[in-house]
Design a protein around this motif. Structure first.
Motif, mmCIF file in Angstrom:
data_model
loop_
_atom_site.group_PDB
_atom_site.id
_atom_site.type_symbol
_atom_site.label_atom_id
_atom_site.label_comp_id
_atom_site.label_asym_id
_atom_site.label_seq_id
_atom_site.Cartn_x
_atom_site.Cartn_y
_atom_site.Cartn_z
ATOM 1 N N SER A 33 -5.534 42.168 92.785
ATOM 2 C CA SER A 33 -4.742 40.988 93.121
ATOM 3 C C SER A 33 -3.847 40.666 91.925
ATOM 4 O O SER A 33 -4.055 41.190 90.813
ATOM 5 C CB SER A 33 -5.658 39.791 93.409
ATOM 6 O OG SER A 33 -6.277 39.344 92.214
ATOM 7 N N GLU A 51 -3.744 37.913 90.268
ATOM 8 C CA GLU A 51 -4.556 37.227 89.248
ATOM 9 C C GLU A 51 -5.405 38.210 88.444
ATOM 10 O O GLU A 51 -5.576 38.044 87.239
ATOM 11 C CB GLU A 51 -5.431 36.143 89.878
ATOM 12 C CG GLU A 51 -4.657 34.911 90.295
ATOM 13 C CD GLU A 51 -3.897 34.233 89.157
ATOM 14 O OE1 GLU A 51 -4.419 34.174 88.023
ATOM 15 O OE2 GLU A 51 -2.769 33.763 89.407
ATOM 16 N N GLU A 52 -5.950 39.227 89.110
ATOM 17 C CA GLU A 52 -6.722 40.248 88.393
ATOM 18 C C GLU A 52 -5.848 40.967 87.380
ATOM 19 O O GLU A 52 -6.255 41.201 86.245
ATOM 20 C CB GLU A 52 -7.327 41.249 89.373
ATOM 21 C CG GLU A 52 -8.445 40.689 90.213
ATOM 22 C CD GLU A 52 -8.876 41.626 91.321
ATOM 23 O OE1 GLU A 52 -10.065 41.589 91.655
ATOM 24 O OE2 GLU A 52 -8.037 42.381 91.853
ATOM 25 N N TRP A 59 -2.977 39.816 86.118
ATOM 26 C CA TRP A 59 -2.447 38.843 85.166
ATOM 27 C C TRP A 59 -3.408 38.614 84.001
ATOM 28 O O TRP A 59 -2.981 38.382 82.882
ATOM 29 C CB TRP A 59 -2.126 37.543 85.894
ATOM 30 C CG TRP A 59 -1.302 36.574 85.111
ATOM 31 C CD1 TRP A 59 -1.686 35.349 84.678
ATOM 32 C CD2 TRP A 59 0.056 36.716 84.685
ATOM 33 N NE1 TRP A 59 -0.666 34.726 84.014
ATOM 34 C CE2 TRP A 59 0.421 35.550 84.005
ATOM 35 C CE3 TRP A 59 0.998 37.730 84.813
ATOM 36 C CZ2 TRP A 59 1.678 35.356 83.438
ATOM 37 C CZ3 TRP A 59 2.253 37.538 84.255
ATOM 38 C CH2 TRP A 59 2.588 36.372 83.586
ATOM 39 N N THR A 60 -4.710 38.692 84.271
ATOM 40 C CA THR A 60 -5.680 38.503 83.196
ATOM 41 C C THR A 60 -5.626 39.630 82.168
ATOM 42 O O THR A 60 -6.065 39.451 81.033
ATOM 43 C CB THR A 60 -7.123 38.387 83.729
ATOM 44 O OG1 THR A 60 -7.462 39.581 84.416
ATOM 45 C CG2 THR A 60 -7.297 37.182 84.631
ATOM 46 N N LYS A 113 2.505 36.517 78.726
ATOM 47 C CA LYS A 113 2.260 35.514 79.772
ATOM 48 C C LYS A 113 2.919 34.195 79.401
ATOM 49 O O LYS A 113 3.544 33.558 80.241
ATOM 50 C CB LYS A 113 0.755 35.297 79.972
ATOM 51 C CG LYS A 113 0.061 36.434 80.651
ATOM 52 C CD LYS A 113 -1.292 36.042 81.175
ATOM 53 C CE LYS A 113 -2.364 36.077 80.145
ATOM 54 N NZ LYS A 113 -3.720 35.984 80.724
ATOM 55 N N GLU A 124 3.947 27.029 84.737
ATOM 56 C CA GLU A 124 2.582 27.463 85.051
ATOM 57 C C GLU A 124 2.008 26.810 86.304
ATOM 58 O O GLU A 124 1.107 27.360 86.921
ATOM 59 C CB GLU A 124 1.653 27.173 83.863
ATOM 60 C CG GLU A 124 1.998 27.931 82.603
ATOM 61 C CD GLU A 124 3.036 27.228 81.728
ATOM 62 O OE1 GLU A 124 3.330 27.772 80.660
ATOM 63 O OE2 GLU A 124 3.565 26.161 82.102
ATOM 64 N N LYS A 155 3.712 28.870 91.740
ATOM 65 C CA LYS A 155 3.390 30.266 92.045
ATOM 66 C C LYS A 155 4.303 31.160 91.200
ATOM 67 O O LYS A 155 5.473 30.832 90.990
ATOM 68 C CB LYS A 155 3.618 30.529 93.528
ATOM 69 C CG LYS A 155 3.024 31.833 94.010
ATOM 70 C CD LYS A 155 3.330 32.127 95.454
ATOM 71 C CE LYS A 155 2.687 31.131 96.385
ATOM 72 N NZ LYS A 155 2.870 31.534 97.796
ATOM 73 N N TRP A 172 1.491 42.111 96.514
ATOM 74 C CA TRP A 172 1.655 40.760 95.963
ATOM 75 C C TRP A 172 2.817 40.034 96.622
ATOM 76 O O TRP A 172 2.744 38.843 96.897
ATOM 77 C CB TRP A 172 1.877 40.794 94.456
ATOM 78 C CG TRP A 172 0.757 41.426 93.685
ATOM 79 C CD1 TRP A 172 -0.509 41.678 94.122
ATOM 80 C CD2 TRP A 172 0.823 41.904 92.352
ATOM 81 N NE1 TRP A 172 -1.237 42.284 93.127
ATOM 82 C CE2 TRP A 172 -0.453 42.431 92.030
ATOM 83 C CE3 TRP A 172 1.818 41.947 91.383
ATOM 84 C CZ2 TRP A 172 -0.742 42.975 90.786
ATOM 85 C CZ3 TRP A 172 1.532 42.476 90.146
ATOM 86 C CH2 TRP A 172 0.260 42.987 89.854
ATOM 87 N N GLN A 223 1.393 36.299 97.068
ATOM 88 C CA GLN A 223 0.818 35.993 95.757
ATOM 89 C C GLN A 223 1.903 35.744 94.715
ATOM 90 O O GLN A 223 1.679 35.042 93.738
ATOM 91 C CB GLN A 223 -0.084 37.140 95.296
ATOM 92 C CG GLN A 223 -1.300 37.338 96.169
ATOM 93 C CD GLN A 223 -2.104 38.535 95.721
ATOM 94 O OE1 GLN A 223 -2.600 38.560 94.593
ATOM 95 N NE2 GLN A 223 -2.230 39.530 96.586
#
Length: 74
Positions: A4, A6-7, A9-10, A17, A25, A28, A59, A64
């Motif tokens: 995803s 978010e996965e 992005w980490t 970032k 922030e 979306k 995405w 997303q």
């Protein structure tokens, strides 16, 4: 299976970032912000840190990541 947003992005370095999303922030993520990060990862030679074509497509199609941000209608 594709990650995803978010996965992925980490796994992005904090400085990228921060630069990509500074002040935005709460919203979306936008495709332009993702492209900024992708360009800098590419220039740094961190090709393994970039998402696959299928992940990017997912995405966008799943919502997303937004392609554009539209102002709410009044």
């Amino acid at each position: 299976m594709a990650r995803s947003f978010e996965e992925w992005w980490t796994s992005v370095p904090l400085d990228l970032k921060t630069k990509a999303r500074k002040g935005d922030e709460a919203n979306k993520p936008l495709l332009n912000q993702v492209n900024y990060v992708l360009l800098h990862l590419h220039l740094a030679g961190k090709h393994d840190a970039k998402p696959s074509h299928e992940e990017l497509k997912d995405w966008l199609h799943s919502g997303q990541v937004d392609v554009l941000r539209m102002a709410p209608k009044k």
